[in-house]
Design an enzyme around this catalytic site. Structure first.
Site, PDB file in Angstrom:
ATOM      1  N   ILE A 242      14.457  98.999  69.891  1.00 21.50           N
ATOM      2  CA  ILE A 242      15.378  98.728  68.779  1.00 21.50           C
ATOM      3  C   ILE A 242      15.231  99.810  67.707  1.00 21.50           C
ATOM      4  CG2 ILE A 242      15.484  96.237  69.172  1.00 21.50           C
ATOM      5  CD1 ILE A 242      13.477  95.929  66.836  1.00 21.50           C
ATOM      6  N   ARG A 244      15.320 104.078  68.019  1.00 19.09           N
ATOM      7  CA  ARG A 244      16.306 105.119  68.289  1.00 19.09           C
ATOM      8  C   ARG A 244      16.226 105.475  69.764  1.00 19.09           C
ATOM      9  NH1 ARG A 244      18.287 103.853  64.142  1.00 19.09           N
ATOM     10  NH2 ARG A 244      18.863 105.153  62.347  1.00 19.09           N
ATOM     11  N   GLU A 273      24.951 107.444  71.789  1.00 15.96           N
ATOM     12  CA  GLU A 273      25.582 106.145  71.636  1.00 15.96           C
ATOM     13  C   GLU A 273      27.071 106.348  71.415  1.00 15.96           C
ATOM     14  OE1 GLU A 273      23.712 104.007  68.456  1.00 15.96           O
ATOM     15  OE2 GLU A 273      21.775 103.949  69.444  1.00 15.96           O
ATOM     16  N   HIS A 292      23.896  98.944  69.590  1.00 20.55           N
ATOM     17  CA  HIS A 292      23.220  99.101  68.290  1.00 20.55           C
ATOM     18  C   HIS A 292      23.597  97.941  67.363  1.00 20.55           C
ATOM     19  CE1 HIS A 292      21.215 102.477  65.777  1.00 20.55           C
ATOM     20  NE2 HIS A 292      20.865 101.293  65.313  1.00 20.55           N
TER      21      HIS A 292
END
Length: 328
Positions: A242, A244, A273, A292
């Site tokens: 959680i 990067r 992402e 995310h």
């Protein structure tokens, strides 16, 4: 700025994929004159001197030398989150601009996301959901057995504000808690959550049933978890990220998941992402990927904007910033 005029705040856009939320606009307009990047670019020469602050929403607008040079009266940049790896802090500081993030607003919600991923992976919720909505509902019970969470060992890498809140939640689930951090927590803090400090990350990796990454992305943490570290983990272990995406060597992770080096992974972050639609991670059944989600709740996002406004107003009034970030 004329007397009585609100300070100008530059934002990327309102709404859309990378824009501030419409529901936050009335609050922001109580304190600032808002200008979007599109409006700024159309009138750069006329309005550049008026902008005193920038509010970054999901890393936008991009802060580069050209933009900083065009804003001679810029005093502060407020970030909508904790991580600052998308910013050149030294460049920004060289223009005399202060920077702030939003640690208070994000910690609880991000910790919730971490625990949600842990539970979803342990009990294979995505897989059994797909079975439950399939036309046939044919499955073998042995194929959907999960991992018991109570009594399992959670290894937290990065025991800052978010990491500690994860430990609080894990204690409620009767987990054994290990942690690795640059600095050890106070004994009273460890005892409050029943956490044991691992000076060496290898020790944590070898013991944990679930390894959760909660570190900032720095040159030191880039690809912190690679082939060697994955091979230290139990074959029954799950990796949860959680922090990067670049904290993990994704090629090594794919190989580890394909060959049974570890049981599973649950990722709220990837690099990039989103991932390319043909990426190998998207094809594996033992992976859960979320876009995310981190702090994405209505209350948390509003709290982030409130914290940003608090920091911006402090900077504009010559006061200490509650959440100032300094270049290392």
């Amino acid at each position: 700025m004329e007397e009585g005029e609100l300070p100008w705040l530059l934002v990327n856009e309102v709404g859309g994929i990378r824009g501030i939320l419409h529901s936050h606009v009335p609050f922001l307009k109580k304190h600032f004159h808002l200008i979007t990047m599109k409006e700024f670019l159309e009138k750069r020469k006329d309005v550049g001197k008026k902008v005193q602050a920038i509010y970054l929403w999901w890393h936008k607008p991009v802060i580069d030398k050209e933009l900083l040079q065009s804003l001679p009266n810029l005093k502060v940049i407020a970030n909508s989150g904790v991580g600052m790896d998308h910013l050149d802090l030294k460049l920004i500081a060289s223009f005399g601009v202060k920077m702030a993030n939003a640690p208070r607003a994000v910690s609880s919600t991000t910790a919730d996301t971490g625990m949600a991923l842990l539970l979803a992976s342990a009990r294979r919720l995505v897989e059994v959901h797909n079975i439950s909505i399939s036309p046939s509902m044919d499955y073998c019970e042995a194929d959907i057995l999960g991992i018991k969470v109570a009594g399992a060992t959670l290894g937290i890498i990065g025991m800052g504000r978010i990491g500690y809140k994860i430990a609080v939640r894990a204690k409620a689930f009767e987990m054994n808690i290990l942690y690795h951090n640059r600095t050890r927590r106070k004994v009273q803090e460890e005892q409050a959550v029943g956490a044991t400090y691992c000076k060496k990350i290898d020790s944590l990796l070898q013991q944990a049933d679930f390894v959760m990454l909660v570190v900032s992305l720095t040159p030191q943490t880039h690809k912190l978890i690679g082939k060697r570290e994955l091979e230290l983990m139990k074959p029954t272990a799950t990796l949860i990220n959680i922090s990067r995406g670049a904290v993990v060597d994704q090629e090594a992770l794919v190989a580890a998941l394909q060959t049974g080096v570890i049981r599973a992974a649950a990722l709220d972050v990837t690099s990039p992402e989103p991932l390319p639609r043909d990426h190998a991670l998207l094809k594996l059944k033992n992976v859960i990927i979320t876009p995310h989600l981190g702090i994405k709740t209505d209350k948390a996002t509003y709290m982030i904007t409130e914290e940003a406004v608090e920091n911006i107003l402090a900077a504009l009034n010559g006061l200490p910033l509650p959440s100032e970030v300094l270049p290392s």
